[in-house]
Write a protein that holds these residues in place. Structure first.
Motif, mmCIF file in Angstrom:
data_model
loop_
_atom_site.group_PDB
_atom_site.id
_atom_site.type_symbol
_atom_site.label_atom_id
_atom_site.label_comp_id
_atom_site.label_asym_id
_atom_site.label_seq_id
_atom_site.Cartn_x
_atom_site.Cartn_y
_atom_site.Cartn_z
ATOM 1 N N PRO A 251 0.800 -1.235 0.000
ATOM 2 C CA PRO A 251 0.000 0.000 0.000
ATOM 3 C C PRO A 251 0.830 1.282 0.000
ATOM 4 C CG PRO A 251 0.046 -0.970 2.187
ATOM 5 C CD PRO A 251 0.897 -1.855 1.324
ATOM 6 N N VAL A 253 -0.380 5.320 1.328
ATOM 7 C CA VAL A 253 -1.457 6.213 1.744
ATOM 8 C C VAL A 253 -0.890 7.623 1.852
ATOM 9 C CG1 VAL A 253 -3.136 6.701 3.544
ATOM 10 C CG2 VAL A 253 -2.495 4.328 3.059
ATOM 11 N N GLU A 267 -3.082 4.160 6.803
ATOM 12 C CA GLU A 267 -3.865 5.374 7.013
ATOM 13 C C GLU A 267 -3.814 5.838 8.473
ATOM 14 O OE1 GLU A 267 -7.564 5.387 4.844
ATOM 15 O OE2 GLU A 267 -8.582 6.417 6.469
ATOM 16 N N ASN A 283 -5.542 6.794 -1.334
ATOM 17 C CA ASN A 283 -5.010 5.439 -1.272
ATOM 18 C C ASN A 283 -4.482 5.063 -2.651
ATOM 19 O OD1 ASN A 283 -5.623 3.835 1.362
ATOM 20 N ND2 ASN A 283 -7.386 5.188 1.024
ATOM 21 N N ASP A 285 -3.688 2.366 -4.226
ATOM 22 C CA ASP A 285 -3.776 0.913 -4.069
ATOM 23 C C ASP A 285 -3.524 0.139 -5.364
ATOM 24 O OD1 ASP A 285 -4.201 0.670 -1.382
ATOM 25 O OD2 ASP A 285 -6.386 0.616 -1.507
ATOM 26 N N GLY B 96 -10.691 -0.504 0.800
ATOM 27 C CA GLY B 96 -9.317 -0.778 0.355
ATOM 28 C C GLY B 96 -9.138 -2.177 -0.204
#
Lengths: 302, 230
Positions: A251, A253, A267, A283, A285, B96
């Motif tokens: 990830p 953020v 996060e 995000n 992602d 997410g």
């Protein structure tokens, strides 16, 4: 303050791995001369190490501009900060200085970059090295869970892109064709201090840029050519670039508000720095992403 | 029903969890505040429990759900509703990576987009995303339905096993061994019946129903390339 915010970001992510913590902080840049951060492995040999380091530096036309300072802990290893005048050729000097790297290993060289790293959690490392007091324009931090190489103070992140001044990296992931790339880069004359794959990426990207690619091109190539899973951030005095692998495994953020940027793996960590509820969280992602943030405005150093 | 307010802030998640469980046992509805994107909130909640998270939550919110109704008012981090058996999770914002991973049953309803690998390895239940599902959603799903109303990212339904991925809107590209099949009227009616209670039924949609091409079901050495396409 950059130091204080980075310490909080790292403390929030310490649950991911707390064997070591490190920081790369870009202070107000010098017009000439370099700040050198180095780590010695035997405190009893400190004077001899510094003497030899200084002798090599003088052979290259450089000298100390300030008296070296070091941590006053009772640990066997020690961290030393030096301010030096410009050697004739930084790459050649760094190469020669690495002749004593088994005793005293350079952690960073830069007009503004200083890399501080050690074993232990964020607060322990911050207390020992007074990281919270460090001011600057930008910086990187890293909390490490070692998976494929040693837990040693010098094997933690961030890594300096030896021998490129002011370039540092942090990385989450692992590079599966590490040995192949390492052999190619060593063949070109680069030297690695650890068997940590993240050290390789910093040099890989910097080498591509030395060959003429822009940072953006180098980041894009890294996604195509480096095999493995990664989100990494590579910083210079004027920008921070980041890239993510093709499989979207790791990830990233980001909060980007009012000319300030905070980024992290989680996060909840960036919320330590931006705790307002309405703050907008980005995000990143998806797979094969990259980006570059312009940073390093001297006037904004804090 | 009486509402209990539980604050998260920087309290240990275990403590927060004990408060939620106690309130659920007492049959109260629960409002959780100041969530600060903390991880592992609302995991393993029982049937009949009703929880609302006022802010964004971190990883694994609603994981191992055993029948609770969970509302997340903003975003959810990775693995929301992972391995849930039953119940209903609503995410008002973005979900997410790996929302609904390995879920066995129940419903997850995401009002925004979802990250990569939504419904990865899911075994059953329904995952409805009003926005776009991210890269490689439905990866190796064994059962259940992923229903995306706002399109799908690249490598959609990669290596799907027996689940189904339903998409309206653009699909960036299909994953390995993912095949678009024409749905029958009965199949569309079944999907509409899932969407109806969420207020999302719309009979004018152009659906694409993606299922396994079944080439990966059995290893065939003469066709090894099919296994090496990623």
């Amino acid at each position: 303050m950059v130091g204080r915010d980075l310490v909080e970001l790292m403390d929030a992510q310490e649950h991911r791995g707390a064997d070591s913590t490190g920081f790369a902080i870009y202070g107000v840049p010098r017009d000439s001369g370099y700040v050198v951060r180095a780590m010695g492995f035997d405190r009893n040999a400190l004077s001899k190490d510094l003497e030899d380091f200084t002798a090599i530096l003088r052979q290259h036309g450089g000298d100390h501009l300030e008296d070296p300072t070091w941590d006053d802990s009772s640990d066997r290893h020690y961290s030393v900060r030096m301010v030096i005048s410009d050697p004739g050729d930084v790459t050649r000097w760094a190469g020669d200085a690495d002749e004593i790297c088994k005793r005293l290993e350079i952690q960073s060289v830069g007009r503004s970059l200083e890399i501080i790293k050690d074993t232990g959690g964020a607060y322990a490392v911050a207390d020992k090295h007074h990281v919270r007091d460090m001011i600057g324009t930008h910086g990187l931090g890293h909390a490490r869970l070692a998976t494929e190489s040693d837990v040693r103070p010098n094997a933690s992140h961030p890594f300096w892109a030896r021998p490129f001044p002011d370039v540092a990296i942090v990385h989450n992931g692992q590079i599966t064709d590490y040995y192949t790339w390492r052999a190619r880069l060593e063949h070109k004359g680069y030297r690695f201090m650890t068997y940590n794959d993240s050290e390789l990426i910093a040099v890989w990207v910097s080498d591509r840029m030395k060959e003429g690619l822009s940072m953006e091109q180098a980041l894009t190539r890294s996604i195509e050519e480096i095999d493995g899973v990664f989100t990494f951030m590579i910083s210079r005095s004027d920008k921070i670039g980041w890239a993510k692998d093709r499989f979207a495994m790791k990830p990233l953020v980001v909060v980007d508000e009012n000319g300030q940027i905070a980024a992290g793996t989680e996060e909840q960590a960036v919320r330590r720095v931006y705790d307002r509820d309405g703050v907008s969280i980005i995000n990143h992602d998806g797979p094969s992403l990259h980006g570059i943030w312009g940073v390093g405005n001297r006037g904004a150093a804090a | 029903m009486e509402e209990v307010v539980i604050e998260v802030a920087d309290r240990p998640v275990k403590e927060v969890h004990q408060d939620i469980q106690a309130a659920a046992k007492a049959g109260k509805s629960i409002l959780v505040r100041d969530t600060r994107s903390r991880h592992n909130l609302g995991v393993g909640l029982p049937e009949g429990c009703s929880v609302r998270f006022e802010g964004s939550v971190g990883y694994y919110c609603g994981g191992l759900n055993n029948g609770a109704t969970i509302k997340i008012e903003r975003n959810a981090g990775w693995g929301c509703g992972e391995a849930m058996a039953s119940g209903h999770i609503t995410v008002n914002g973005y979900a997410g990576m790996s929302v609904g991973a390995a879920m066995l049953g129940g419903t997850i309803h995401v009002r925004g987009d979802s990250g990569p690998r939504a419904g990865v390895a899911m075994k059953g239940g329904n995952l409805i995303v009003e926005g776009k599902i991210g890269y490689q959603s439905g990866f190796m799903a064994h059962g259940g339905k992923i229903i995306a109303l706002g399109g799908a990212g690249t490598s959609c339904a990669d290596a799907l096993w027996e689940g189904e991925v339903w998409v309206t809107g653009d699909i960036d590209d299909l994953g390995v061994d993912a095949v678009v099949s024409e749905p029958t009227a009965e199949q569309v009616a079944e999907v509409d019946a899932i969407l109806d209670p969420l207020g999302l039924k719309d009979t004018s949609r152009n659906w694409r129903r993606i299922v396994a091409g079944q080439r990966l079901w059995y290893f065939e050495s003469r066709d090894a390339k099919a296994w090496l396409m990623i």
